[in-house]
Design a protein around this motif. Structure first.
Motif, PDB file in Angstrom:
ATOM      1  N   GLU A   1       0.854  -1.183   0.000  1.00  0.00           N
ATOM      2  CA  GLU A   1       0.000   0.000   0.000  1.00  0.00           C
ATOM      3  C   GLU A   1       0.888   1.230   0.000  1.00  0.00           C
ATOM      4  N   ALA A   2       0.276   2.401  -0.024  1.00  0.00           N
ATOM      5  CA  ALA A   2       1.038   3.649  -0.050  1.00  0.00           C
ATOM      6  C   ALA A   2       1.918   3.813   1.191  1.00  0.00           C
ATOM      7  N   HIS A   3       1.412   3.447   2.357  1.00  0.00           N
ATOM      8  CA  HIS A   3       2.150   3.687   3.596  1.00  0.00           C
ATOM      9  C   HIS A   3       2.367   2.445   4.457  1.00  0.00           C
ATOM     10  N   GLN A   4       2.020   1.260   3.950  1.00  0.00           N
ATOM     11  CA  GLN A   4       2.258   0.052   4.728  1.00  0.00           C
ATOM     12  C   GLN A   4       2.323  -1.167   3.818  1.00  0.00           C
ATOM     13  N   THR A   5       2.888  -2.241   4.333  1.00  0.00           N
ATOM     14  CA  THR A   5       2.953  -3.515   3.633  1.00  0.00           C
ATOM     15  C   THR A   5       2.169  -4.530   4.443  1.00  0.00           C
ATOM     16  N   ILE A   6       1.248  -5.230   3.776  1.00  0.00           N
ATOM     17  CA  ILE A   6       0.389  -6.202   4.446  1.00  0.00           C
ATOM     18  C   ILE A   6       0.755  -7.594   3.947  1.00  0.00           C
ATOM     19  N   GLU A   7       1.040  -8.492   4.870  1.00  0.00           N
ATOM     20  CA  GLU A   7       1.299  -9.883   4.509  1.00  0.00           C
ATOM     21  C   GLU A   7      -0.017 -10.644   4.533  1.00  0.00           C
ATOM     22  N   LEU A   8      -0.298 -11.366   3.454  1.00  0.00           N
ATOM     23  CA  LEU A   8      -1.571 -12.064   3.323  1.00  0.00           C
ATOM     24  C   LEU A   8      -1.352 -13.561   3.145  1.00  0.00           C
ATOM     25  N   LEU A   9      -2.266 -14.330   3.685  1.00  0.00           N
ATOM     26  CA  LEU A   9      -2.307 -15.761   3.425  1.00  0.00           C
ATOM     27  C   LEU A   9      -3.361 -15.992   2.341  1.00  0.00           C
ATOM     28  N   PRO A  10      -3.076 -16.827   1.354  1.00  0.00           N
ATOM     29  CA  PRO A  10      -4.042 -17.027   0.261  1.00  0.00           C
ATOM     30  C   PRO A  10      -5.416 -17.496   0.739  1.00  0.00           C
ATOM     31  N   GLN A  11      -5.478 -18.317   1.782  1.00  0.00           N
ATOM     32  CA  GLN A  11      -6.764 -18.809   2.260  1.00  0.00           C
ATOM     33  C   GLN A  11      -7.556 -17.740   3.005  1.00  0.00           C
ATOM     34  N   HIS A  12      -6.933 -16.593   3.307  1.00  0.00           N
ATOM     35  CA  HIS A  12      -7.631 -15.502   3.991  1.00  0.00           C
ATOM     36  C   HIS A  12      -8.182 -14.462   3.022  1.00  0.00           C
ATOM     37  N   ILE A  13      -7.845 -14.588   1.732  1.00  0.00           N
ATOM     38  CA  ILE A  13      -8.314 -13.630   0.737  1.00  0.00           C
ATOM     39  C   ILE A  13      -9.757 -13.970   0.378  1.00  0.00           C
ATOM     40  N   LEU A  14     -10.623 -12.970   0.436  1.00  0.00           N
ATOM     41  CA  LEU A  14     -12.031 -13.157   0.100  1.00  0.00           C
ATOM     42  C   LEU A  14     -12.323 -12.771  -1.341  1.00  0.00           C
ATOM     43  N   ARG A  15     -11.723 -11.653  -1.787  1.00  0.00           N
ATOM     44  CA  ARG A  15     -12.028 -11.166  -3.131  1.00  0.00           C
ATOM     45  C   ARG A  15     -10.878 -10.293  -3.628  1.00  0.00           C
ATOM     46  N   ILE A  16     -10.649 -10.343  -4.951  1.00  0.00           N
ATOM     47  CA  ILE A  16      -9.655  -9.498  -5.592  1.00  0.00           C
ATOM     48  C   ILE A  16     -10.359  -8.731  -6.708  1.00  0.00           C
ATOM     49  N   ASP A  17     -10.242  -7.403  -6.675  1.00  0.00           N
ATOM     50  CA  ASP A  17     -10.865  -6.550  -7.683  1.00  0.00           C
ATOM     51  C   ASP A  17      -9.828  -5.577  -8.213  1.00  0.00           C
ATOM     52  N   THR A  18     -10.094  -5.031  -9.405  1.00  0.00           N
ATOM     53  CA  THR A  18      -9.285  -3.924  -9.902  1.00  0.00           C
ATOM     54  C   THR A  18     -10.103  -2.641  -9.699  1.00  0.00           C
ATOM     55  N   PRO A  19      -9.510  -1.671  -9.037  1.00  0.00           N
ATOM     56  CA  PRO A  19     -10.274  -0.433  -8.762  1.00  0.00           C
ATOM     57  C   PRO A  19     -10.526   0.407 -10.004  1.00  0.00           C
TER      58      PRO A  19
END
Length: 106
Positions: A88-106
């Motif tokens: 992100e602009a001011h932070q980095t988020i570590e994600l687990l694939p099984q925790h992702i609900l949805r991916i969209d393009t803004p």
């Protein structure tokens, strides 16, 4: 808390501190969102979407689950040392694939 939520004791002015903390704990547990359980097919679809976003260096909006709540963040995906990161602009988020609900393009 108010009387319309069905809890008459929460609407009263004189509530013992230990009762108030118990009511707050109960209210937090009712708002918790359970971890979604994805099928192998859905996890594979998410992996393809993430791979395409990384290959195109696209900005994506990811809705994800963490600590019994749902969050949303926008940024670029990156794989570093086998971990999926959302920059992100001011932070980095570590994600687990099984925790992702949805991916969209803004």
């Amino acid at each position: 808390m108010n009387i319309t939520s069905g809890n008459i004791f929460a609407a009263m002015r004189l509530v013992l501190p230990e009762h108030r903390s118990a009511m707050d704990t109960m209210e937090r547990s009712q708002r918790r969102t359970p971890l979604p359980q994805w099928s192998e097919d859905r996890l594979e679809e998410l992996q393809i979407e993430i791979s395409e976003a990384i290959a195109n260096d696209a900005v994506v909006r990811i809705t994800y689950w963490r600590d019994h709540a749902v969050y949303e963040a926008t940024g670029r995906c990156k794989i570093s040392y086998g971990r999926l990161l959302l920059l992100e602009a001011h932070q980095t988020i570590e994600l687990l694939p099984q925790h992702i609900l949805r991916i969209d393009t803004p």
